[in-house]
Design a protein around this motif. Sequence first.
Motif, PDB file in Angstrom:
ATOM      1  N   UNK A 297       0.875  -1.319   0.145  1.00 38.79           N
ATOM      2  CA  UNK A 297       0.112   0.093   0.054  1.00 38.79           C
ATOM      3  C   UNK A 297       0.897   1.388  -0.111  1.00 38.79           C
ATOM      4  N   UNK A 298       1.850   1.235   0.797  1.00 41.10           N
ATOM      5  CA  UNK A 298       2.599   2.339   1.008  1.00 41.10           C
ATOM      6  C   UNK A 298       3.544   2.647  -0.560  1.00 41.10           C
ATOM      7  N   UNK A 299       3.919   1.727  -1.112  1.00 37.65           N
ATOM      8  CA  UNK A 299       4.692   1.781  -2.399  1.00 37.65           C
ATOM      9  C   UNK A 299       3.727   2.711  -3.237  1.00 37.65           C
ATOM     10  N   UNK A 300       2.435   2.107  -3.455  1.00 40.57           N
ATOM     11  CA  UNK A 300       1.732   2.784  -4.380  1.00 40.57           C
ATOM     12  C   UNK A 300       1.421   4.419  -4.006  1.00 40.57           C
ATOM     13  N   UNK A 301       1.168   4.548  -2.649  1.00 47.77           N
ATOM     14  CA  UNK A 301       0.849   5.820  -2.068  1.00 47.77           C
ATOM     15  C   UNK A 301       2.101   6.873  -2.566  1.00 47.77           C
ATOM     16  N   UNK A 302       3.246   6.494  -2.472  1.00 46.25           N
ATOM     17  CA  UNK A 302       4.379   7.263  -2.694  1.00 46.25           C
ATOM     18  C   UNK A 302       4.483   7.434  -4.279  1.00 46.25           C
ATOM     19  N   UNK A 303       4.247   6.430  -4.938  1.00 48.33           N
ATOM     20  CA  UNK A 303       4.384   6.533  -6.255  1.00 48.33           C
ATOM     21  C   UNK A 303       3.383   7.541  -6.899  1.00 48.33           C
ATOM     22  N   UNK A 304       2.190   7.411  -6.351  1.00 43.93           N
ATOM     23  CA  UNK A 304       0.935   8.315  -6.806  1.00 43.93           C
ATOM     24  C   UNK A 304       1.269   9.765  -6.475  1.00 43.93           C
ATOM     25  N   UNK A 305       1.798  10.049  -5.119  1.00 45.24           N
ATOM     26  CA  UNK A 305       2.151  11.215  -4.871  1.00 45.24           C
ATOM     27  C   UNK A 305       3.274  11.911  -6.005  1.00 45.24           C
ATOM     28  N   UNK A 306       4.223  10.930  -6.117  1.00 45.04           N
ATOM     29  CA  UNK A 306       5.254  11.639  -7.095  1.00 45.04           C
ATOM     30  C   UNK A 306       4.851  11.923  -8.532  1.00 45.04           C
ATOM     31  N   UNK A 307       3.965  11.169  -8.949  1.00 44.07           N
ATOM     32  CA  UNK A 307       3.206  11.177 -10.198  1.00 44.07           C
ATOM     33  C   UNK A 307       2.299  12.307 -10.193  1.00 44.07           C
ATOM     34  N   UNK A 308       1.721  12.716  -9.065  1.00 43.78           N
ATOM     35  CA  UNK A 308       0.881  13.739  -9.266  1.00 43.78           C
ATOM     36  C   UNK A 308       1.579  15.063  -9.123  1.00 43.78           C
ATOM     37  N   UNK A 309       2.834  15.041  -8.465  1.00 44.58           N
ATOM     38  CA  UNK A 309       3.839  16.281  -8.448  1.00 44.58           C
ATOM     39  C   UNK A 309       4.586  16.260  -9.602  1.00 44.58           C
ATOM     40  N   UNK A 310       5.279  15.282 -10.180  1.00 50.73           N
ATOM     41  CA  UNK A 310       6.035  15.490 -11.159  1.00 50.73           C
ATOM     42  C   UNK A 310       5.913  14.846 -12.500  1.00 50.73           C
ATOM     43  N   UNK A 311       4.547  14.358 -12.666  1.00 49.77           N
ATOM     44  CA  UNK A 311       4.424  13.577 -14.120  1.00 49.77           C
ATOM     45  C   UNK A 311       4.929  12.280 -14.099  1.00 49.77           C
ATOM     46  N   UNK A 312       4.670  11.758 -15.254  1.00 48.83           N
ATOM     47  CA  UNK A 312       5.186  10.330 -15.620  1.00 48.83           C
ATOM     48  C   UNK A 312       6.232  10.126 -16.278  1.00 48.83           C
ATOM     49  N   UNK A 313       7.228  11.289 -16.339  1.00 49.05           N
ATOM     50  CA  UNK A 313       8.568  11.220 -17.088  1.00 49.05           C
ATOM     51  C   UNK A 313       9.539  10.364 -15.914  1.00 49.05           C
ATOM     52  N   UNK A 314      10.085   9.507 -16.472  1.00 52.23           N
ATOM     53  CA  UNK A 314      10.781   8.439 -15.732  1.00 52.23           C
ATOM     54  C   UNK A 314      12.024   9.251 -14.890  1.00 52.23           C
ATOM     55  N   UNK A 315      12.713  10.177 -15.670  1.00 47.42           N
ATOM     56  CA  UNK A 315      13.897  11.048 -15.102  1.00 47.42           C
ATOM     57  C   UNK A 315      13.535  12.088 -13.989  1.00 47.42           C
ATOM     58  N   UNK A 316      12.189  12.268 -14.360  1.00 44.47           N
ATOM     59  CA  UNK A 316      11.723  13.487 -13.078  1.00 44.47           C
ATOM     60  C   UNK A 316      11.112  12.674 -12.099  1.00 44.47           C
TER      61      UNK A 316
END
Length: 370
Positions: A297-316
């Motif tokens: 659960x925590x893994x997806x919570x972190x990734x969702x937060x990052x994706x919302x803040x920085x988009x889906x660009x891998x380097x970002x």
Amino acid sequence: MNTPPSPTGVERTDGPSVLIGVLAPLTRPGWAEAGRHLLAGFELAAEEVNADGGIAGRPLQLVVRDTAADPRRAAAAVDELAGLGVAALAGEYHSVVARAAAARADALGLPFLCSSAVLDALTEQPTEWVARLAPTQSHGWRIYADFLLGAGHSRIAVAAEPSVYWASGVGVLRDHLAPRGGTVVELDMSAPDPTAVCDALARSGASAVLLLTGHPEPAVPIVAAVRRDPRLAGITIGAPAGQPEFPAWAASLGEDGAAVPFLRYLPERFGPLGTRVGAALRERLAEAPSFVAFEGYDTVAVLADVLRSHGADRAAIARSWPEVAVEGTRGEIRFSRTPGTGIRQWVWPPVQVVDRDPADPGRFRVLHTG
């Protein structure tokens, strides 16, 4: 995973999905029970993300691949998932498998948030592409060694099968115990016959034996044999890697599986988020959720937060690891550099030494925290 319909009053998710690749051991010889809990955590968090509007209005979709505890299969899955366009990679329980996945993700420039594997060195060289939620093996196993010393055990036998992970664990124990007067005795596990293990243990003079072995074989037969050997009455059996955490352990061993201390990564008390998520995971799994489910659960919570803040660009995404500050089910998650890992690490998740209560093997007792 199929995206569930949005509840009334919640922003709809549409447009192309944001993909996260997921690695988990879902079939044998992998520890499928752990993989099932890990996946349950992933799926619950992803459903909640989508019910809350997804990623900037786009649905979050998990693309799941079964590693079956095979490093080569995991590396091939990373290649496939990268080709499918996943924004990031998540998961894996087995350390040796996670190391293979991390190496391939690093080579491809694919962000990888490792959920559960603890082997200290996940990559051969420092990388910005990999971060981890689980504590390092050296951190957790030192806490376990302190528990053993505090319980009066200074001569400790280890029944360790050949593996980079088990060998690393033995090294952590030996390095931590020796300056404090402790001794580690390695039992011959070249042919893990339970009777032979009991014979070697009786000769060792150890007051505790640690099972650094696979589950259910050969761990379950060894526990049963030790419990029934009158020469070994009163000896403590330990399993730092967490084999007794899951219901199959209790189902296989019953009372014999109680009083076997192991490591798990849960707080003494959950906050509101952890309490809510724990109830939802229990309903989904139809059993008590393990710490592995919370890691998912925590893994997806972190990734969702990052994706919302920085988009889906891998380097970002990879550049964002030092900026992460996410409320997880077990505390606030932040990443930093940790010596000996080469990656970004949550320092630290809560660590407990627990066992199953002999009076009620379905209940856990907290013996030590670190």
